[in-house]
Design an enzyme around this catalytic site. Structure first.
Site, PDB file in Angstrom:
ATOM      1  N   ASP A 190       0.838  -1.199   0.000  1.00  0.00           N
ATOM      2  CA  ASP A 190       0.000   0.000   0.000  1.00  0.00           C
ATOM      3  C   ASP A 190       0.876   1.252   0.000  1.00  0.00           C
ATOM      4  O   ASP A 190       1.869   1.326   0.725  1.00  0.00           O
ATOM      5  CB  ASP A 190      -0.857  -0.028   1.278  1.00  0.00           C
ATOM      6  CG  ASP A 190      -1.915   1.053   1.302  1.00  0.00           C
ATOM      7  OD1 ASP A 190      -2.822   1.010   0.466  1.00  0.00           O
ATOM      8  OD2 ASP A 190      -1.827   1.957   2.157  1.00  0.00           O
ATOM      9  N   GLU A 244       1.614  -0.584  -5.048  1.00  0.00           N
ATOM     10  CA  GLU A 244       0.655   0.467  -5.383  1.00  0.00           C
ATOM     11  C   GLU A 244       1.440   1.762  -5.308  1.00  0.00           C
ATOM     12  O   GLU A 244       1.767   2.238  -4.228  1.00  0.00           O
ATOM     13  CB  GLU A 244      -0.495   0.498  -4.376  1.00  0.00           C
ATOM     14  CG  GLU A 244      -1.565   1.498  -4.783  1.00  0.00           C
ATOM     15  CD  GLU A 244      -2.134   2.326  -3.643  1.00  0.00           C
ATOM     16  OE1 GLU A 244      -3.245   2.843  -3.805  1.00  0.00           O
ATOM     17  OE2 GLU A 244      -1.485   2.496  -2.600  1.00  0.00           O
TER      18      GLU A 244
HETATM   19  C1  NOJ Z   1      -4.455   2.961  -0.775  1.00  0.00           C
HETATM   20  C2  NOJ Z   1      -5.575   2.027  -0.414  1.00  0.00           C
HETATM   21  O1  NOJ Z   1      -5.916   1.274  -1.539  1.00  0.00           O
HETATM   22  C3  NOJ Z   1      -6.705   2.896   0.083  1.00  0.00           C
HETATM   23  O2  NOJ Z   1      -7.900   2.184   0.228  1.00  0.00           O
HETATM   24  C4  NOJ Z   1      -6.275   3.550   1.364  1.00  0.00           C
HETATM   25  O3  NOJ Z   1      -7.283   4.445   1.771  1.00  0.00           O
HETATM   26  C5  NOJ Z   1      -4.974   4.329   1.174  1.00  0.00           C
HETATM   27  N1  NOJ Z   1      -4.002   3.598   0.424  1.00  0.00           N
HETATM   28  C6  NOJ Z   1      -4.361   4.647   2.510  1.00  0.00           C
HETATM   29  O4  NOJ Z   1      -3.893   3.477   3.106  1.00  0.00           O
END
Ligand code: NOJ
Length: 554
Positions: free
Chosen positions: A210, A284
């Site tokens: 993440d 991500e």
């Molecule tokens: C990306 C995640 O996919 C999302 O759902 C989240 O709110 C943010 N990162 C913060 O962790």
């Protein structure tokens, strides 16, 4: 070697389960791990290779579990550690891999570390795990810098010290209950390495990382020249910002894509490689320009990076061709395989984004077949295979912190997180016997899994057939070579049409136009995103907004 050309993840179909909305097993209105276990056969029959589970760790759940209070335990709402182990084992027995989320940019303010920080004096090591600073101004009443939270509002919150006075500030790029971790601190490194090993020892096959680009920060005590503009520029769905302005803001983001993040991933890669069984990681990382994304998948760093180009793509031949070529060329430069993502839990559902209703559904099906024929890994977000649209929700039921932090101006992501309709049981369509945490639209009966399994022309059946062909046709099932850009050959076409071949014996044609097209083709139709594709006298006719796959081996 863990990135040999035969590695499973190079062209895997990976299905994202958002556990809270997948299947409830105990009637509390929220999905759980036993619910996922009960649907493993469905996932196997869908034809995917792996499941990515969004967080199920201990969490107060202020940001759908991305506010982790204990990354090495299961939140009771989702079940127990035994359930997690059972899920991993049962998935493996079915030949499905399991990828779990890791959330290294922040911890929940309910994490014991944050509680310890609040219970200690400023300056102690317990605060150095986060970004605690004195405020500016006479009494420290102004935050240490002017950064904005990505969820809206300021990126700093002030704490109350033990003596009851207003005290230091801590950084949170997201919700105020998600305190950013200080990756200059070796304790943070050690803790995350422990978490990686914890889940690797449990047998997981990989991690989705993440905010992978966010861990290292620079110039943390310096104001940004345009903090609100920067936050808007970071949101790709905001379209009213002039391109030059956006690009200039994104060229240098003090809290994203800093050089030091790569040192972290080099260390992590050594950990992954020290385990047997081809473990992988996917980042991500929203970085700009997108060519910088390839730095995360250099051979000694991570394995995959989500390619979000299709997450904002229109159903437009020129746009899609440019996005495909750019992606293939960029990843080929580092010999990494590409990935393709049409939607996820943070973005509008595909059908909705492409206009909704019948036209949106047609384009979404055509886009799915286009994506699934490309070389590389594909990610499917739960419900995408059912052609679900975002649900219209009343504001009273919304839970996304984005909605609250923007005073409702941004409705947030709940519409794409509504639970899955499984059966035709009017009472919550088999998702729960209790009250679902978000209501399912009453007219979703024909969207349910049971309804769609009974109809050969349904979107679910389309996905089941296309994924099966993808894993059996010699051109599509092959592992991705290092020179991925050479794996597709474009054919000359009329405007609004895409056509490419893959060897051996595969041809894709996508008609993005409003009207039918005819093309001279010799081969056998394998699948089409809409009925009504006809073959006559060596010509194939495709209706508007339709993709088809053709076998050209004789
Ligand atoms: C990306 C995640 O996919 C999302 O759902 C989240 O709110 C943010 N990162 C913060 O962790």
């Amino acid at each position: 070697m863990s990135d040999s050309q035969s590695s499973w993840w190079r062209n895997a179909a990976i299905y994202q389960v958002y556990p809270r909305s997948f299947q409830d097993s105990n009637g509390d209105g929220e999905g759980d791990l036993q619910g996922v276990i009960s649907r493993l056969d469905y996932l196997k029959a869908l034809g995917i290779d792996a499941i990515w589970l969004s967080p199920f760790y201990t969490s107060p759940n202020n940001d759908g579990g991305y506010d982790v209070a204990n990354p090495r335990d299961v939140d009771p709402r989702f079940g127990s550690m035994k359930d997690a182990e059972e899920l991993i084992n049962k998935a493996h027995n079915l030949g499905l891999k399991i990828i779990v989320d890791i959330v290294p940019n922040h911890f929940s303010t309910e994490h014991p570390w944050f509680k310890e920080a609040l219970e200690s004096q400023p300056g102690l090591h317990t605060r150095a795990r986060f970004h605690f600073y004195d405020g500016r101004g006479h009494n420290g009443e102004m935050p240490p810098n002017n950064w904005c939270s990505i969820f809206g509002g300021p990126a700093w919150s002030r704490v109350t010290e033990l003596d009851g006075s207003l005290g230091q500030w801590y950084l949170h790029l997201f919700d105020s209950t998600q305190a950013d971790l200080n990756w200059e601190n070796p304790e943070v490194h050690e803790d995350f390495e422990r978490t990686l090993r914890f889940w690797l020892d449990k047998g997981v096959d990989g991690f989705r990382i993440d905010v992978a680009h966010g861990l290292a920060k620079d110039e943390i005590l310096k104001d940004h020249r345009n903090p609100e503009g920067l936050t808007r520029a970071l949101r790709l769905d905001v379209s009213d910002m002039p391109r030059a302005e956006r690009e200039s803001l994104l060229a240098d983001v003090p809290f994203f894509d800093r050089e030091k993040v790569h040192d972290i991933y080099r260390k992590w890669r050594q950990i992954f490689d020290s385990y047997s069984g081809d473990r992988m990681s996917v980042a991500e990382a929203w970085v700009h320009p997108s060519s910088r994304a390839t730095r995360y998948v250099r051979s000694d760093e991570l394995h995959q990076i989500f390619n979000f180009d299709f997450l904002i793509a229109e159903w437009n031949a020129d746009f899609l061709r440019a996005a495909i070529d750019k992606t293939l060329i960029e990843v080929a430069a580092v010999e990494a395989p590409p990935t393709w993502v049409l939607c996820n839990h943070d973005s509008p559902r595909l059908v909705t984004r492409l206009g909704g209703g019948v036209p949106g559904a047609m384009k979404a099906r055509a886009m799915a077949l286009l994506t699934q024929a490309l070389p590389g890994g594909i990610y499917i977000y739960q419900g995408e295979e059912l052609g679900l649209e975002d649900a219209q929700l009343p504001d009273e039921v919304r839970q996304d912190p984005v909605f609250f932090r923007t005073q409702g101006i941004d409705k947030g992501r709940d519409g794409a997180r509504v639970p899955i309709p499984w059966s035709n049981n009017k009472d919550n369509f088999g998702f729960t016997t209790g009250k679902p945490w978000l209501p399912l639209p009453e007219d979703w009966s024909d969207k349910s899994v049971d309804s769609q399994l009974a109809k050969s022309e349904s979107t679910l059946e389309l996905y089941r057939r296309s994924l099966s062909i993808r894993s059996s046709h010699p051109a599509l099932k092959q592992k991705i070579s290092r020179n991925v850009a050479g794996e597709i050959s474009w054919l000359p076409t009329k405007p609004g049409v895409l056509a490419f071949t893959r060897e051996p014996g595969f041809l894709l044609i996508a008609n993005c136009n409003e009207s039918p097209i005819s093309i001279k083709v010799s081969g056998e139709l394998l699948i089409s995103s809409q009925p009504g594709v006809t073959e006559k006298d060596g010509f194939i006719t495709l209706p508007a907004h339709t993709t088809c796959w053709i076998n050209t081996s004789h």
